[in-house]
Design a protein around this motif. Structure first.
Motif, mmCIF file in Angstrom:
data_model
loop_
_atom_site.group_PDB
_atom_site.id
_atom_site.type_symbol
_atom_site.label_atom_id
_atom_site.label_comp_id
_atom_site.label_asym_id
_atom_site.label_seq_id
_atom_site.Cartn_x
_atom_site.Cartn_y
_atom_site.Cartn_z
ATOM 1 N N ASN A 335 0.810 -1.221 0.000
ATOM 2 C CA ASN A 335 0.000 0.000 0.000
ATOM 3 C C ASN A 335 0.840 1.266 0.000
ATOM 4 O O ASN A 335 0.431 2.286 -0.568
ATOM 5 C CB ASN A 335 -0.957 -0.026 1.186
ATOM 6 N N ARG A 336 2.005 1.219 0.614
ATOM 7 C CA ARG A 336 2.908 2.370 0.537
ATOM 8 C C ARG A 336 3.320 2.604 -0.916
ATOM 9 O O ARG A 336 3.367 3.750 -1.391
ATOM 10 C CB ARG A 336 4.132 2.107 1.406
ATOM 11 N N TYR A 337 3.601 1.524 -1.632
ATOM 12 C CA TYR A 337 3.942 1.624 -3.050
ATOM 13 C C TYR A 337 2.759 2.186 -3.851
ATOM 14 O O TYR A 337 2.932 3.065 -4.706
ATOM 15 C CB TYR A 337 4.343 0.247 -3.571
ATOM 16 N N LYS A 338 1.564 1.705 -3.569
ATOM 17 C CA LYS A 338 0.393 2.171 -4.315
ATOM 18 C C LYS A 338 0.125 3.659 -4.088
ATOM 19 O O LYS A 338 -0.328 4.366 -5.006
ATOM 20 C CB LYS A 338 -0.838 1.344 -3.926
ATOM 21 N N LEU A 339 0.396 4.156 -2.886
ATOM 22 C CA LEU A 339 0.232 5.594 -2.643
ATOM 23 C C LEU A 339 1.210 6.400 -3.495
ATOM 24 O O LEU A 339 0.857 7.463 -4.024
ATOM 25 C CB LEU A 339 0.437 5.918 -1.165
ATOM 26 N N ASP A 340 2.436 5.902 -3.631
ATOM 27 C CA ASP A 340 3.402 6.573 -4.503
ATOM 28 C C ASP A 340 2.891 6.588 -5.946
ATOM 29 O O ASP A 340 2.986 7.607 -6.639
ATOM 30 C CB ASP A 340 4.753 5.853 -4.447
ATOM 31 N N VAL A 341 2.362 5.466 -6.387
ATOM 32 C CA VAL A 341 1.831 5.389 -7.754
ATOM 33 C C VAL A 341 0.658 6.354 -7.922
ATOM 34 O O VAL A 341 0.556 7.056 -8.939
ATOM 35 C CB VAL A 341 1.386 3.950 -8.081
ATOM 36 N N ALA A 342 -0.225 6.419 -6.932
ATOM 37 C CA ALA A 342 -1.382 7.317 -7.012
ATOM 38 C C ALA A 342 -0.943 8.774 -7.122
ATOM 39 O O ALA A 342 -1.537 9.559 -7.884
ATOM 40 C CB ALA A 342 -2.273 7.126 -5.787
ATOM 41 N N LEU A 343 0.096 9.159 -6.377
ATOM 42 C CA LEU A 343 0.582 10.537 -6.457
ATOM 43 C C LEU A 343 1.160 10.819 -7.844
ATOM 44 O O LEU A 343 0.923 11.898 -8.416
ATOM 45 C CB LEU A 343 1.638 10.781 -5.377
ATOM 46 N N ALA A 344 1.894 9.861 -8.397
ATOM 47 C CA ALA A 344 2.439 10.033 -9.742
ATOM 48 C C ALA A 344 1.318 10.121 -10.771
ATOM 49 O O ALA A 344 1.373 10.938 -11.701
ATOM 50 C CB ALA A 344 3.379 8.876 -10.077
ATOM 51 N N GLN A 345 0.298 9.285 -10.622
ATOM 52 C CA GLN A 345 -0.848 9.337 -11.540
ATOM 53 C C GLN A 345 -1.532 10.695 -11.470
ATOM 54 O O GLN A 345 -1.900 11.272 -12.503
ATOM 55 C CB GLN A 345 -1.841 8.230 -11.175
ATOM 56 N N CYS A 346 -1.681 11.199 -10.266
ATOM 57 C CA CYS A 346 -2.322 12.494 -10.075
ATOM 58 C C CYS A 346 -1.510 13.594 -10.756
ATOM 59 O O CYS A 346 -2.060 14.445 -11.456
ATOM 60 C CB CYS A 346 -2.451 12.766 -8.577
#
Length: 403
Positions: A335-346
């Motif tokens: 989930n820490r990785y997914k939050l990083d991905v979400a910020l990049a997507q944003c």
């Protein structure tokens, strides 16, 4: 004051600063410029994760409090508060020798199994279970340790050191810095007695994270660098445990360097981590620490996000082997990785995908996500497109993302 979550971030910072601390005082304490503090309190511009960490440290609070994800002094659930209290009692009482009433402590094998369960619970974001298992090991383990000799004493010492480390990691995750440092102090003392350089190196990795969360970025880098130098393996003949510890320390140094926006240094460290992971060839776990190709790749994504290299982060995340993460990857790491991905997507304008990723994380780890900085950062950016949608996301995951 009204509902804490309904205030703007600027008003929350101003309230936390209070009348005893001027804006200049907050700037001096955080290491930020006066202009940035003024802009933050006026809700002008966006605060980076690094700036949020520095403000939280100076205000003696958590990033989640500044972002309104939890209110001051009452953001934790009753279960979490009770678990941390139990953990604190065990950390301090075991170190002080206050373990009366334990006449028949668990065996070395039983203590080792309980230690492993504490780490499994930590990586599953189950704080109550971490506290229960860790308290058992720390209290009973200390009783056995003082009467043990020879090989058994070394074994119990290593088990205790690793358990104090999981207590430190859990405490640090909730912003309990003093408790984390107390636990780590006991762990380092025991590791010396066990004569285990790999354990000592991993303890330094945790110390680096404590400094990172406290926004002492130069110290976070220095601690990881020093420990990595002490255990640096030969890539042709180094042991697997040395490679694991060295790789994890390189990641710690790279993460801290990226928060300082030192791209060249961060790139150098993460390349060393990749080299260690390639030499290992597969993901491995030792003393509750996971490292290997998966960790090196997912952490590289987060490092590029911190450096604002969002395109590079998404390029890495889109690689075939990153789309299906291994089952062995822990809930927290995933989930820490997914939050990083979400910020990049944003940042790349992929707002729908960022929103979906954020919801995935919130539903998978509802208690853990309350204490993370990125959901609030992502929420504020998504709110520029649709505040109504962000409020719906906050309702779904149980975390207020915007005022």
């Amino acid at each position: 004051m009204g509902n804490w979550a309904d205030l703007t971030t600027g008003k929350r910072i101003k309230h936390l600063r209070g009348s005893d601390l001027t804006q200049q005082g907050l700037a001096d304490a955080s290491g930020l410029s006066l202009a940035l503090v003024q802009k933050a309190e006026q809700d002008r511009g966006e605060l980076s994760v690094g700036s949020l960490l520095k403000l939280a440290s100076a205000l003696k609070t958590d990033v989640a409090v500044i972002l309104g994800q939890q209110a001051p002094r009452r953001g934790m659930s009753q279960d979490i508060r009770a678990a941390l209290r139990q953990l604190s009692d065990a950390v301090h009482e075991s170190a002080l020798g206050e373990w009366e009433g334990i006449d028949d402590p668990s065996t070395v094998e039983e203590l080792s199994a309980a230690r492993d369960r504490a780490w499994d619970a930590y990586w599953a974001s189950d704080t109550v279970m971490v506290s229960g298992y860790a308290a058992k090991v720390l209290m009973e383990g200390q009783v056995r340790y003082v009467s043990a000799t020879g090989r058994e004493r070394e074994q119990v010492g290593a088990i205790l050191a690793s358990t104090y480390r999981v207590a430190a990691s859990c405490s640090n995750g909730f912003g309990q810095r003093d408790l984390a440092l107390s636990a780590l102090t006991s762990a380092k003392h025991l590791a010396k007695g066990a004569d285990d350089p790999v354990m000592t190196a991993l303890l330094e990795s945790t110390l680096s994270w404590i400094y990172l969360r406290g926004a002492n970025l130069p110290r976070a880098v220095t601690v990881a660098e020093r420990a990595a130098l002490a255990i640096e393996p030969s890539f042709s003949s180094g042991s697997r445990s040395q490679l694991l510890a060295y790789g994890r320390l390189m990641i710690s140094a790279a993460v801290a360097a990226s928060r300082r926006e030192d791209e060249a240094t961060a790139d150098d460290y993460i390349s060393q981590a990749h080299a260690a992971a390639a030499r290992l060839g597969r993901d491995e776990k030792l003393y509750g620490t996971n490292f290997g190709p998966t960790a090196a790749k997912t952490e590289a994504v987060g490092i590029h996000v911190a450096l604002k290299n969002y395109g590079r982060a998404l390029q890495l995340a889109s690689q075939p082997d990153m789309k299906q993460l291994p089952q062995s990857m822990s809930k927290v790491a995933r989930n820490r990785y997914k939050l990083d991905v979400a910020l990049a997507q944003c940042a790349a304008g992929l707002h729908d995908r960022a929103a979906d990723t954020l919801i995935e994380v919130g539903l998978d780890a509802p208690e853990w996500v309350k204490h993370q900085a990125l959901p609030g950062v992502i929420g504020r950016r998504l709110a520029k497109v649709s505040t109504a949608r962000v409020r719906r996301i906050g309702d779904v995951i149980g975390v207020p993302l915007i005022a």
